[in-house]
Design a protein around this motif. Structure first.
Motif, short mmCIF file in Angstrom:
data_model
loop_
_atom_site.label_atom_id
_atom_site.label_comp_id
_atom_site.label_asym_id
_atom_site.label_seq_id
_atom_site.Cartn_x
_atom_site.Cartn_y
_atom_site.Cartn_z
N LEU A 94 0.84 -1.22 0.00
CA LEU A 94 0.00 0.00 0.00
C LEU A 94 0.86 1.24 0.00
CD1 LEU A 94 -2.79 -1.02 2.56
CD2 LEU A 94 -3.11 -0.56 0.13
N GLU A 95 1.91 1.21 0.80
CA GLU A 95 2.79 2.38 0.89
C GLU A 95 3.47 2.66 -0.45
OE1 GLU A 95 3.40 4.73 3.14
OE2 GLU A 95 1.87 3.87 4.46
N ARG A 96 3.71 1.56 -1.18
CA ARG A 96 4.33 1.73 -2.50
C ARG A 96 3.43 2.55 -3.43
NH1 ARG A 96 5.69 -1.45 -6.55
NH2 ARG A 96 4.16 -3.05 -6.09
N TYR A 97 2.14 2.30 -3.29
CA TYR A 97 1.18 2.99 -4.16
C TYR A 97 0.92 4.42 -3.71
CZ TYR A 97 -0.20 -0.85 -7.19
OH TYR A 97 -0.21 -1.82 -8.15
N ARG A 98 1.19 4.70 -2.45
CA ARG A 98 0.81 6.00 -1.89
C ARG A 98 1.34 7.16 -2.74
NH1 ARG A 98 2.83 9.30 2.31
NH2 ARG A 98 4.55 7.86 2.62
N ASP A 99 2.62 7.13 -3.06
CA ASP A 99 3.21 8.22 -3.82
C ASP A 99 2.64 8.35 -5.25
OD1 ASP A 99 4.69 9.09 -1.80
OD2 ASP A 99 6.52 7.99 -2.35
N ALA A 100 2.22 7.17 -5.75
CA ALA A 100 1.72 7.19 -7.13
C ALA A 100 0.37 7.89 -7.24
CB ALA A 100 1.63 5.77 -7.65
N PHE A 101 -0.41 7.79 -6.18
CA PHE A 101 -1.73 8.42 -6.25
C PHE A 101 -1.62 9.95 -6.25
CE2 PHE A 101 -3.38 4.29 -4.46
CZ PHE A 101 -4.17 3.98 -5.56
N ARG A 102 -2.58 10.56 -6.87
CA ARG A 102 -2.58 12.01 -7.10
C ARG A 102 -2.38 12.80 -5.81
NH1 ARG A 102 -4.92 15.65 -10.87
NH2 ARG A 102 -5.53 17.59 -9.83
N ASN A 103 -3.16 12.42 -4.80
CA ASN A 103 -3.06 13.17 -3.55
C ASN A 103 -2.26 12.44 -2.48
OD1 ASN A 103 -6.31 14.60 -4.07
ND2 ASN A 103 -4.33 15.57 -4.34
N GLY A 104 -1.50 11.42 -2.93
CA GLY A 104 -0.56 10.74 -2.04
C GLY A 104 -1.21 10.00 -0.88
N ASN A 105 -2.43 9.50 -1.06
CA ASN A 105 -3.05 8.74 0.03
C ASN A 105 -3.67 7.47 -0.51
OD1 ASN A 105 -6.01 9.02 -0.50
ND2 ASN A 105 -5.46 11.21 -0.42
N TYR A 106 -3.88 6.56 0.33
CA TYR A 106 -4.56 5.31 -0.02
C TYR A 106 -5.42 4.91 1.15
CZ TYR A 106 -1.17 3.08 3.05
OH TYR A 106 -0.44 2.77 4.15
N PHE A 107 -6.34 3.96 0.87
CA PHE A 107 -7.10 3.34 1.97
C PHE A 107 -7.35 1.89 1.62
CE2 PHE A 107 -11.26 2.39 0.35
CZ PHE A 107 -11.36 3.18 -0.79
N LEU A 108 -7.60 1.14 2.64
CA LEU A 108 -7.99 -0.26 2.45
C LEU A 108 -8.95 -0.62 3.57
CD1 LEU A 108 -7.56 -3.09 1.05
CD2 LEU A 108 -5.87 -3.53 2.83
N ALA A 109 -10.11 -1.12 3.15
CA ALA A 109 -11.10 -1.56 4.15
C ALA A 109 -11.26 -3.07 3.99
CB ALA A 109 -12.42 -0.84 3.91
N VAL A 110 -11.07 -3.81 5.08
CA VAL A 110 -11.08 -5.28 5.01
C VAL A 110 -12.47 -5.78 5.39
CG1 VAL A 110 -9.94 -7.39 5.79
CG2 VAL A 110 -8.65 -5.26 5.63
N ALA A 111 -13.00 -6.64 4.51
CA ALA A 111 -14.38 -7.10 4.71
C ALA A 111 -14.51 -7.98 5.95
CB ALA A 111 -14.83 -7.88 3.46
#
Ligand SMILES: Nc1nc2c(ncn2[C@@H]2O[C@H](COP(=O)(O)OP(=O)(O)OP(=O)(O)O)[C@@H](O)[C@H]2O)c(=O)[nH]1
Length: 562
Positions: A72-89
């Motif tokens: 997830l952290e790897r993707y963080r920088d790639a996203f436009r606003n530098g954030n990510y989320f993950l919700a586990v079912a």
């Protein structure tokens, strides 16, 4: 004219605006879609990451969690606003980190609760058979409002394992991308229900709309009237079937007319609506100068046309009209008319002048002929047809005129009656033709004896009258004698070849007063006396000389008729 030009201008503006709005919609669609799509693609990649899938199948595994969080952290920088989320079912764990790496040490932010309204989005999404939701929603736990790109993470069997994605800073996105800052142009994005997803006025955005029941949404209905809303819904249905097409309709918002362009964005299942305020974008008033110039030019053109028309058409026609009236009263004879005319009107004027001249010439010729005929007729009425001498009417006039003149000038007029002797016998013996010839012969005798200014007339039958100007007794006498002498010397040849001699009797008088009856009576009496005295002689009124009577009857030469 003003109204017509305004209507025309309005139509031009509308047509132009329709084309413009269609281009604008496509432009807005691409402008918004491109950054969104980029985020969606990235989020999809994240959601299909094998590391994440492995972890979410065993969410309690600390090693897998560690590896998952690193992913997830790897993707963080790639996203436009530098954030990510993950919700586990499975356990409701909600992981989040932002551009500031605020939660780098503790990405697990909280645990989602099925009963919590603010967490409803998650459970709602899990229950739907969808893979992507763009959810514009304030996160009460995180205290941020974002446009969340929610991608369903599914296990190999298709079972929902959780939701991963990124949040786009709504205000920034709205400022940078949605709100173009262009005056008079507004873009908004709505979902199927017409719930507003993106709009520069955040208060109008229907947050977490997909979690709401129908009727709860903050949709287009808040902006538009029911009629416009229904119309737009119909257009939305149409553009959904043809995603590359743009359609436009006029709508009313707060009493103002807008042109709305619509397009469907299948990638995010939204509709893009671009509202164009025509009055602000291209007010009709901007056309006023053009309209004014146009109207003034038109007026000038009409004025010039009228002047030209007046000078070259109306004026010549009015002069022509006057000339026609003058012609009717005989006051115009084809003189050149003083007009400025060319072309058809000029030709008309020339034709009229020529026609008038010809009519006048023909009329003058006619008048001359009438005058000649009248003169000839007068002549005829005063002339004896057989002999060409004056007739009784002609002589009457002459005697009257001459007697008056004589009285005025104290002169005498000689009147001489001549009557053929035994004329009846000529007719009877040699025929009427011979009688006529005899009368013509007498007329020649009279002409040969008389002076230029004397007059002779056939009074009627075989009677002739001579009028002698400035007569006196001796002259009267000598003329009478000469007449007798000349007629006696004539030989008339009849049709049968017989030669006939003639004589006539003469009664003459001198007249001094303007009393023709009295004078004629005296001459007639003298003639009677000559006849009585035996014919072939003359008698002059008042003359005492006695002439022995000689009775000679008309006879063939060398024959003894009597
Ligand atoms: N041929 C011919 N005869 C005419 C014309 N006019 C009159 N007469 C005839 O002229 C004759 C006139 O006769 P009178 O003057 O009465 O008699 P006369 O025979 O001349 O006898 P005296 O005058 O007494 O010598 C008549 O027979 C008319 O018919 C005419 O124009 N042509």
């Amino acid at each position: 004219v003003w109204l017509a030009v305004q209507t025309l201008a309005d139509r031009i503006i509308t047509e132009w605006a329709q084309r413009y709005v269609e281009k604008q919609v496509l432009y807005d669609k691409e402008r918004v879609l491109q950054p969104l799509l980029r985020e969606i693609v990235l989020a999809r990649q994240l959601a299909s990451s094998p590391i994440l899938l492995e972890w979410l199948q065993s969410p309690g595994d600390i090693v897998l969690e560690y590896r998952g969080l690193r992913e997830l952290e790897r993707y963080r920088d790639a996203f436009r606003n530098g954030n990510y989320f993950l919700a586990v079912a499975e356990n409701g764990h909600y992981y989040y980190n932002n551009a500031e790496n605020e939660f780098g040490a503790d990405q697990l932010r909280y645990i989602l609760n099925r009963r919590e309204p603010s967490d409803r989005w998650f459970y709602e999404f899990l229950s739907q058979n969808r893979d992507l939701i763009i959810n514009v929603n304030p996160d009460v736990h995180l205290g941020v409002t974002k446009m969340w790109i929610d991608i369903m993470v599914r296990g190999p069997d298709g079972r929902p394992l959780g939701v991963a994605g990124t949040g786009i800073n709504l205000s920034g996105f709205l400022n940078d991308i949605v709100d173009t800052g262009e005056e008079g142009i507004t873009s908004l994005f709505v979902n199927h229900e017409g719930a507003i997803q993106l709009y520069r006025d955040q208060s109008m955005i229907d947050f977490a709309s997909y979690t709401k029941d129908a009727g709860e949404s903050s949709d287009l209905g808040r902006m538009l009237g029911a009629r416009d809303q229904a119309r737009l819904k119909l257009v939305m249905e149409q553009v959904q079937k043809t995603p590359n097409e743009v359609m436009s309709r006029f709508v009313e918002i707060d009493g103002k007319r807008y042109l709305a362009g619509l397009a469907y964005l299948p990638d995010v299942d939204w509709y893009e609506i671009t509202l164009m305020d025509l009055d602000q974008l291209l007010p009709l008033s901007r056309f006023n100068t053009i309209l004014l110039v146009f109207a003034v030019s038109l007026l000038l053109a009409i004025l010039i046309f009228q002047l030209v028309l007046g000078r070259w058409v109306v004026e010549p026609l009015s002069v022509l009209d006057k000339a026609i009236r003058a012609f009717r009263h005989g006051e115009y004879r084809g003189e050149p008319l003083d007009v400025h005319a060319s072309g058809e009107v000029g030709r008309l004027v020339n034709e009229f002048e020529q026609m008038t001249r010809e009519v006048y010439e023909a009329r003058a010729n006619l008048e001359e002929k009438v005058r000649e005929r009248t003169e000839a007729l007068n002549q005829l009425s005063l002339t004896d047809a057989l002999t060409g001498l004056l007739n009784r009417r002609g002589m009457d006039q002459k005697i009257m005129e001459e007697l008056k003149r004589c009285e005025r000038e104290h002169r005498a007029l000689g009147l001489v009656w001549i009557d053929l002797d035994y004329f009846k016998d000529i007719n009877d013996i040699y025929g009427h033709g011979a009688g006529d010839d005899a009368l013509v012969l007498v007329s020649k005798v009279l002409r040969s004896v008389l002076r230029e200014y004397d007059s002779a007339a056939r009074w009627g039958g075989d009677e002739f009258l001579i009028m002698l100007r400035d007569a006196e007794p001796q002259m009267l006498k000598s003329i009478c004698e000469r007449l007798l002498r000349v007629v006696r010397a004539q030989v008339l040849e009849s049709a049968s070849g017989a030669k006939i001699c003639m004589t006539f009797s003469i009664g003459a008088c001198l007249a001094h007063r303007a009393d023709p009856e009295e004078a004629l009576h005296r001459a007639d009496a003298a003639l009677y006396a000559a006849k009585e005295a035996g014919r072939n002689r003359y008698r002059i009124d008042g003359d005492s000389a006695n002439h022995p009577p000689t009775r000679i009857r008309p006879r063939p030469v060398d024959s003894d008729l009597h």
